[in-house]
Design a protein around this motif. Structure first.
Motif, PDB file in Angstrom:
ATOM      1  N   GLY A 115      33.966  39.245  45.502  1.00  0.00           N
ATOM      2  CA  GLY A 115      33.353  40.316  44.925  1.00  0.00           C
ATOM      3  C   GLY A 115      33.984  41.678  44.882  1.00  0.00           C
ATOM      4  N   SER A 116      34.285  42.765  44.272  1.00  0.00           N
ATOM      5  CA  SER A 116      34.435  44.165  43.923  1.00  0.00           C
ATOM      6  C   SER A 116      34.601  44.230  42.417  1.00  0.00           C
ATOM      7  CB  SER A 116      35.653  44.766  44.615  1.00  0.00           C
ATOM      8  OG  SER A 116      35.939  46.013  44.107  1.00  0.00           O
ATOM      9  N   SER A 117      33.901  45.166  41.827  1.00  0.00           N
ATOM     10  CA  SER A 117      33.879  45.229  40.368  1.00  0.00           C
ATOM     11  C   SER A 117      35.272  45.345  39.755  1.00  0.00           C
ATOM     12  CB  SER A 117      32.989  46.376  39.902  1.00  0.00           C
ATOM     13  OG  SER A 117      33.485  47.597  40.378  1.00  0.00           O
ATOM     14  N   SER A 118      36.229  45.968  40.454  1.00  0.00           N
ATOM     15  CA  SER A 118      37.580  46.050  39.892  1.00  0.00           C
ATOM     16  C   SER A 118      38.263  44.684  39.850  1.00  0.00           C
ATOM     17  CB  SER A 118      38.440  47.036  40.689  1.00  0.00           C
ATOM     18  OG  SER A 118      38.685  46.538  41.990  1.00  0.00           O
ATOM     19  N   LYS A 119      37.781  43.788  40.642  1.00  0.00           N
ATOM     20  CA  LYS A 119      38.346  42.440  40.667  1.00  0.00           C
ATOM     21  C   LYS A 119      37.586  41.485  39.749  1.00  0.00           C
ATOM     22  CE  LYS A 119      40.452  42.796  45.199  1.00  0.00           C
ATOM     23  NZ  LYS A 119      40.104  44.081  45.729  1.00  0.00           N
ATOM     24  N   ALA A 120      36.409  41.894  39.288  1.00  0.00           N
ATOM     25  CA  ALA A 120      35.619  41.038  38.411  1.00  0.00           C
ATOM     26  C   ALA A 120      36.384  40.779  37.121  1.00  0.00           C
ATOM     27  CB  ALA A 120      34.267  41.678  38.113  1.00  0.00           C
ATOM     28  N   GLY A 121      36.220  39.592  36.592  1.00  0.00           N
ATOM     29  CA  GLY A 121      36.888  39.221  35.351  1.00  0.00           C
ATOM     30  C   GLY A 121      37.282  37.755  35.377  1.00  0.00           C
ATOM     31  N   THR A 122      38.000  37.340  34.346  1.00  0.00           N
ATOM     32  CA  THR A 122      38.424  35.949  34.231  1.00  0.00           C
ATOM     33  C   THR A 122      39.922  35.852  34.504  1.00  0.00           C
ATOM     34  OG1 THR A 122      36.680  35.449  32.658  1.00  0.00           O
ATOM     35  CG2 THR A 122      38.572  33.965  32.681  1.00  0.00           C
ATOM     36  N   TYR A 123      40.266  34.950  35.398  1.00  0.00           N
ATOM     37  CA  TYR A 123      41.650  34.702  35.783  1.00  0.00           C
ATOM     38  C   TYR A 123      42.033  33.296  35.325  1.00  0.00           C
ATOM     39  CZ  TYR A 123      40.940  38.624  39.030  1.00  0.00           C
ATOM     40  OH  TYR A 123      40.657  39.854  39.594  1.00  0.00           O
ATOM     41  N   LYS A 124      43.211  33.185  34.711  1.00  0.00           N
ATOM     42  CA  LYS A 124      43.701  31.893  34.242  1.00  0.00           C
ATOM     43  C   LYS A 124      45.013  31.571  34.953  1.00  0.00           C
ATOM     44  CE  LYS A 124      41.491  31.939  29.786  1.00  0.00           C
ATOM     45  NZ  LYS A 124      41.576  31.374  28.464  1.00  0.00           N
ATOM     46  N   ILE A 125      45.258  30.295  35.127  1.00  0.00           N
ATOM     47  CA  ILE A 125      46.460  29.888  35.843  1.00  0.00           C
ATOM     48  C   ILE A 125      47.712  30.395  35.133  1.00  0.00           C
ATOM     49  CG2 ILE A 125      46.732  27.638  34.733  1.00  0.00           C
ATOM     50  CD1 ILE A 125      47.412  26.622  37.659  1.00  0.00           C
ATOM     51  N   ALA A 126      48.645  30.906  35.927  1.00  0.00           N
ATOM     52  CA  ALA A 126      49.936  31.363  35.414  1.00  0.00           C
ATOM     53  C   ALA A 126      51.055  30.458  35.902  1.00  0.00           C
ATOM     54  CB  ALA A 126      50.201  32.801  35.848  1.00  0.00           C
ATOM     55  N   SER A 127      50.908  30.005  37.159  1.00  0.00           N
ATOM     56  CA  SER A 127      51.921  29.112  37.712  1.00  0.00           C
ATOM     57  C   SER A 127      51.347  28.358  38.901  1.00  0.00           C
ATOM     58  CB  SER A 127      53.163  29.893  38.153  1.00  0.00           C
ATOM     59  OG  SER A 127      52.848  30.761  39.222  1.00  0.00           O
ATOM     60  N   MET A 128      52.015  27.268  39.222  1.00  0.00           N
ATOM     61  CA  MET A 128      51.672  26.529  40.428  1.00  0.00           C
ATOM     62  C   MET A 128      52.950  25.921  40.980  1.00  0.00           C
ATOM     63  SD  MET A 128      49.595  23.298  38.715  1.00  0.00           S
ATOM     64  CE  MET A 128      48.841  22.854  40.235  1.00  0.00           C
ATOM     65  N   THR A 129      52.997  25.811  42.299  1.00  0.00           N
ATOM     66  CA  THR A 129      54.145  25.206  42.959  1.00  0.00           C
ATOM     67  C   THR A 129      53.652  23.963  43.667  1.00  0.00           C
ATOM     68  OG1 THR A 129      55.185  27.354  43.252  1.00  0.00           O
ATOM     69  CG2 THR A 129      55.983  25.559  44.646  1.00  0.00           C
ATOM     70  N   ILE A 130      54.306  22.844  43.356  1.00  0.00           N
ATOM     71  CA  ILE A 130      53.943  21.549  43.941  1.00  0.00           C
ATOM     72  C   ILE A 130      55.200  20.951  44.554  1.00  0.00           C
ATOM     73  CG2 ILE A 130      53.028  19.245  43.494  1.00  0.00           C
ATOM     74  CD1 ILE A 130      51.697  20.473  40.971  1.00  0.00           C
ATOM     75  N   ALA A 131      55.142  20.658  45.840  1.00  0.00           N
ATOM     76  CA  ALA A 131      56.264  20.037  46.551  1.00  0.00           C
ATOM     77  C   ALA A 131      57.572  20.795  46.298  1.00  0.00           C
ATOM     78  CB  ALA A 131      56.385  18.570  46.169  1.00  0.00           C
ATOM     79  N   GLY A 132      57.498  22.136  46.310  1.00  0.00           N
ATOM     80  CA  GLY A 132      58.684  22.960  46.174  1.00  0.00           C
ATOM     81  C   GLY A 132      59.142  23.247  44.755  1.00  0.00           C
ATOM     82  N   THR A 133      58.488  22.658  43.759  1.00  0.00           N
ATOM     83  CA  THR A 133      58.859  22.890  42.363  1.00  0.00           C
ATOM     84  C   THR A 133      57.817  23.787  41.705  1.00  0.00           C
ATOM     85  OG1 THR A 133      59.931  20.733  42.231  1.00  0.00           O
ATOM     86  CG2 THR A 133      59.373  21.794  40.145  1.00  0.00           C
TER      87      THR A 133
END
Length: 130
Positions: free
Chosen positions: A25-43
């Protein structure tokens, strides 16, 4: 067999991260976040990259919406399945660049600066951007 093990490890890791991310929660953090990257097993994989067995990483692979009222919704779309989870979130009392997310009675503290949410677990990580 090796591909199956990688796929299962990836799926379990992503599901664990998704469950942790699902409860923000804080209103400045409210909003929609979409995946940009992920790291799996070092990649590291970015949106548009092919993830072995799982397919192309799209920006709607994991989406989190933090609502002004302290509720949140996470949607994960993977391997032809859509998983929706709801929870609550609030700004961390000790660090304004973190949030405490609660889902199904479990609270996790995640990095959240108002433009990104990130989490690391067992060497795997996910970064979501507004």
């Amino acid at each position: 067999m090796k591909k199956l093990k990688v796929w299962l490890l990836t799926l379990v890791s992503v599901m664990a991260i998704v469950c942790c991310l699902a409860a923000c929660g804080s209103s400045s953090k409210a909003g929609t976040y979409k995946i940009a990257s992920m790291t799996i097993a070092g990649t590291e994989y970015k949106v548009g990259d092919e993830i072995p067995v799982l397919g192309k990483l799209t920006d709607d692979y994991v989406t989190i919406t933090l609502n002004e009222d302290g509720t949140c919704e996470m949607v994960a779309k993977m391997v032809g399945t859509e998983i929706k989870t709801e929870g609550t979130w609030k700004e961390n009392a000790d660090d304004s660049n973190k949030i405490d997310m609660t889902v199904e009675g479990s609270t996790q503290t995640l990095a959240c600066d108002g433009s990104t949410i990130s989490m690391e677990m067992s060497g795997n990580s996910v970064v979501l951007k507004k």
